[in-house]
Design a protein around this motif. Structure first.
Motif, PDB file in Angstrom:
ATOM      1  N   GLY A   1      32.308 -84.068  -4.371  1.00 46.48           N
ATOM      2  CA  GLY A   1      33.038 -85.335  -4.317  1.00 46.48           C
ATOM      3  C   GLY A   1      33.870 -85.565  -5.561  1.00 46.48           C
ATOM      4  O   GLY A   1      35.017 -86.024  -5.483  1.00 46.48           O
ATOM      5  N   CYS A   2      33.303 -85.219  -6.714  1.00 46.44           N
ATOM      6  CA  CYS A   2      34.034 -85.376  -7.983  1.00 46.44           C
ATOM      7  C   CYS A   2      35.258 -84.464  -8.014  1.00 46.44           C
ATOM      8  O   CYS A   2      36.361 -84.900  -8.377  1.00 46.44           O
ATOM      9  N   LEU A   3      35.081 -83.197  -7.636  1.00 47.11           N
ATOM     10  CA  LEU A   3      36.198 -82.252  -7.645  1.00 47.11           C
ATOM     11  C   LEU A   3      37.305 -82.682  -6.686  1.00 47.11           C
ATOM     12  O   LEU A   3      38.506 -82.553  -6.996  1.00 47.11           O
ATOM     13  N   LEU A   4      36.934 -83.207  -5.523  1.00 46.68           N
ATOM     14  CA  LEU A   4      37.942 -83.659  -4.559  1.00 46.68           C
ATOM     15  C   LEU A   4      38.771 -84.814  -5.125  1.00 46.68           C
ATOM     16  O   LEU A   4      39.992 -84.858  -4.927  1.00 46.68           O
ATOM     17  N   THR A   5      38.109 -85.738  -5.846  1.00 50.65           N
ATOM     18  CA  THR A   5      38.884 -86.849  -6.433  1.00 50.65           C
ATOM     19  C   THR A   5      39.805 -86.357  -7.541  1.00 50.65           C
ATOM     20  O   THR A   5      40.919 -86.857  -7.699  1.00 50.65           O
TER      21      THR A   5
ATOM     22  N   LYS B   1      32.633 -93.358 -16.458  1.00 54.32           N
ATOM     23  CA  LYS B   1      33.557 -93.201 -17.582  1.00 54.32           C
ATOM     24  C   LYS B   1      34.076 -91.780 -17.714  1.00 54.32           C
ATOM     25  O   LYS B   1      35.158 -91.552 -18.253  1.00 54.32           O
ATOM     26  N   ASP B   2      33.308 -90.814 -17.216  1.00 59.79           N
ATOM     27  CA  ASP B   2      33.706 -89.425 -17.378  1.00 59.79           C
ATOM     28  C   ASP B   2      33.277 -88.607 -16.163  1.00 59.79           C
ATOM     29  O   ASP B   2      32.702 -89.133 -15.204  1.00 59.79           O
ATOM     30  N   ILE B   3      33.556 -87.308 -16.216  1.00 61.38           N
ATOM     31  CA  ILE B   3      33.267 -86.425 -15.088  1.00 61.38           C
ATOM     32  C   ILE B   3      31.781 -86.389 -14.766  1.00 61.38           C
ATOM     33  O   ILE B   3      31.387 -86.425 -13.598  1.00 61.38           O
ATOM     34  N   ASN B   4      30.939 -86.337 -15.777  1.00 61.57           N
ATOM     35  CA  ASN B   4      29.496 -86.274 -15.511  1.00 61.57           C
ATOM     36  C   ASN B   4      29.001 -87.521 -14.801  1.00 61.57           C
ATOM     37  O   ASN B   4      28.195 -87.436 -13.872  1.00 61.57           O
ATOM     38  N   ASP B   5      29.504 -88.699 -15.204  1.00 57.81           N
ATOM     39  CA  ASP B   5      29.161 -89.933 -14.492  1.00 57.81           C
ATOM     40  C   ASP B   5      29.569 -89.836 -13.023  1.00 57.81           C
ATOM     41  O   ASP B   5      28.829 -90.250 -12.125  1.00 57.81           O
ATOM     42  N   ALA B   6      30.775 -89.294 -12.781  1.00 61.19           N
ATOM     43  CA  ALA B   6      31.282 -89.182 -11.411  1.00 61.19           C
ATOM     44  C   ALA B   6      30.460 -88.206 -10.583  1.00 61.19           C
ATOM     45  O   ALA B   6      30.208 -88.439  -9.397  1.00 61.19           O
ATOM     46  N   VAL B   7      30.021 -87.101 -11.192  1.00 58.80           N
ATOM     47  CA  VAL B   7      29.192 -86.129 -10.472  1.00 58.80           C
ATOM     48  C   VAL B   7      27.858 -86.767 -10.082  1.00 58.80           C
ATOM     49  O   VAL B   7      27.352 -86.556  -8.973  1.00 58.80           O
TER      50      VAL B   7
ATOM     51  N   ASP C   1      30.252 -82.480 -19.176  1.00 59.82           N
ATOM     52  CA  ASP C   1      31.284 -82.668 -18.158  1.00 59.82           C
ATOM     53  C   ASP C   1      31.749 -81.304 -17.634  1.00 59.82           C
ATOM     54  O   ASP C   1      31.906 -81.106 -16.439  1.00 59.82           O
ATOM     55  N   ALA C   2      31.981 -80.369 -18.563  1.00 61.42           N
ATOM     56  CA  ALA C   2      32.451 -79.039 -18.178  1.00 61.42           C
ATOM     57  C   ALA C   2      31.393 -78.293 -17.367  1.00 61.42           C
ATOM     58  O   ALA C   2      31.703 -77.674 -16.337  1.00 61.42           O
ATOM     59  N   LEU C   3      30.140 -78.350 -17.809  1.00 63.32           N
ATOM     60  CA  LEU C   3      29.081 -77.602 -17.138  1.00 63.32           C
ATOM     61  C   LEU C   3      28.875 -78.057 -15.691  1.00 63.32           C
ATOM     62  O   LEU C   3      28.649 -77.228 -14.807  1.00 63.32           O
ATOM     63  N   CYS C   4      28.969 -79.349 -15.448  1.00 63.02           N
ATOM     64  CA  CYS C   4      28.617 -79.834 -14.106  1.00 63.02           C
ATOM     65  C   CYS C   4      29.715 -79.590 -13.072  1.00 63.02           C
ATOM     66  O   CYS C   4      29.482 -79.791 -11.880  1.00 63.02           O
ATOM     67  N   ILE C   5      30.923 -79.115 -13.495  1.00 71.07           N
ATOM     68  CA  ILE C   5      31.965 -78.780 -12.513  1.00 71.07           C
ATOM     69  C   ILE C   5      32.543 -77.383 -12.749  1.00 71.07           C
ATOM     70  O   ILE C   5      33.611 -77.056 -12.211  1.00 71.07           O
TER      71      ILE C   5
END
Length: 323
Positions: free
Chosen positions: A294-298, A281-287, A218-222
């Motif tokens: 798009g994930c960062l904007l949400t 369920k988590d940031i990686n799913d959202a990315v 999750d951390a790596l992808c954002i």
């Protein structure tokens, strides 16, 4: 400052992430065969500091400008053929950068908060960088939309295929996490020191926010940070406060994530619980579904600093999880 790259073998190559690979000189001193596959990695910093890791025998060493050369750094330089007189010159030149101004800054930081330190650790032997030769692992990384320029590693002799993510702090190797790709348990094996927060070394000084999540992917992808479980202990809180920027905690959207929300409220930090597409369920799913931007904007859209509003978002999430 003396350039450490000038002491490396002539046969070497550089990667986009800043690592310089060459035949590791440490292996024969660690009970391994002579390295002929360029599994030694040196990552220099602009100020002359550097970190070293051998992806074969696991030997690590690091040097920070303004500090004494460590025992392991001295051994590495010796194995590279650097004369003892030159090693002492490097050490003296480093200490000259420890100016009175720097000493005062260190003193002020010590008064402001306790300095968190971690033990330098060697990674397991037999590792090699994940490259195009590891098609299944590379495909997994690409599918998860995780940046390719991080030095992921794997042990080809391990019966369970997996990706090892090295943990660093101030350029020093301090632990790791292995994500296995088969369906067996455990999925992860972590070597984590108390108080460690993944991603501190990846933060930029001019960033306004520090996005804190649970998992390393999750951390790596954002370009965020991971506390590596669903709580934030006292040491981790100090590490995060030291970044001196607005902290936004983004929990996994499950029952366990509620504990992270409660802890963020205790610390007075912002919380974001976005309404993501079903199945995220988590940031990686959202990315994967929305892309990084798009994930960062949400996350920014649903950022809340009010305790009452955070509690409301928490109750809404709990209701969604029950239905």
């Amino acid at each position: 400052m003396i350039d450490v790259i000038s002491f490396l073998p002539s046969k070497k190559k550089s990667t986009s992430s800043g690592w310089v690979s060459f035949n590791a000189p440490c292996c024969i001193h660690q009970g391994e065969n002579i390295d002929k596959r360029q599994r030694g990695g040196m990552k220099p910093a602009p100020d002359g500091s550097w970190s070293y890791h051998c992806f074969n025998c696991g030997y690590t060493a690091s040097f920070v400008l303004g500090r004494n050369l460590t025992y392991k750094a001295r051994k590495l330089l010796g194995w590279l053929g650097v004369d003892n007189i030159v090693i002492e010159q490097i050490n003296l030149e480093s200490l000259r950068h420890k100016s009175i101004h720097g000493l005062l800054e260190d003193s002020q930081r010590t008064i402001k908060r306790a300095e968190i330190e971690f033990e330098e650790k060697d990674l397991p032997p037999g590792l090699e960088l994940v490259t195009t030769d590891h098609s299944a692992l590379l495909e997994y990384i690409q599918r998860r939309q995780i940046p390719l320029d991080y030095p992921y590693m794997t042990n080809p002799e391990n019966k369970r295929p997996g990706i090892l993510v090295p943990f660093t702090y101030k350029g020093m190797m301090v632990g790791s996490a292995i994500r296995f790709l088969d369906d067996r348990t455990p999925k992860y094996i972590n070597d984590i020191q108390p108080g460690y927060v993944f991603g501190v070394d990846l933060q930029q000084t001019n960033w306004q926010y520090a996005i804190v999540t649970e998992g390393v992917f999750d951390a790596l992808c954002i370009n965020g940070l991971a506390v590596l479980h669903n709580d934030i202990n006292t040491q981790q809180a100090e590490v995060l406060k030291a970044l001196e920027r607005q902290i936004i905690v983004v929990p996994d959207q499950d029952e366990a994530g509620m504990k992270l929300v409660d802890r963020a409220i205790e610390l007075g930090w912002a919380v974001s619980i976005p309404t993501w597409p079903e199945g995220c369920k988590d940031i990686n799913d959202a990315v994967i579904r929305l892309g990084k931007l798009g994930c960062l904007l949400t996350i920014l859209e649903y950022k809340e600093t009010s305790k009452i509003k955070i509690e409301m978002r928490k109750k809404q999430l709990a209701k969604r999880l029950r239905t």
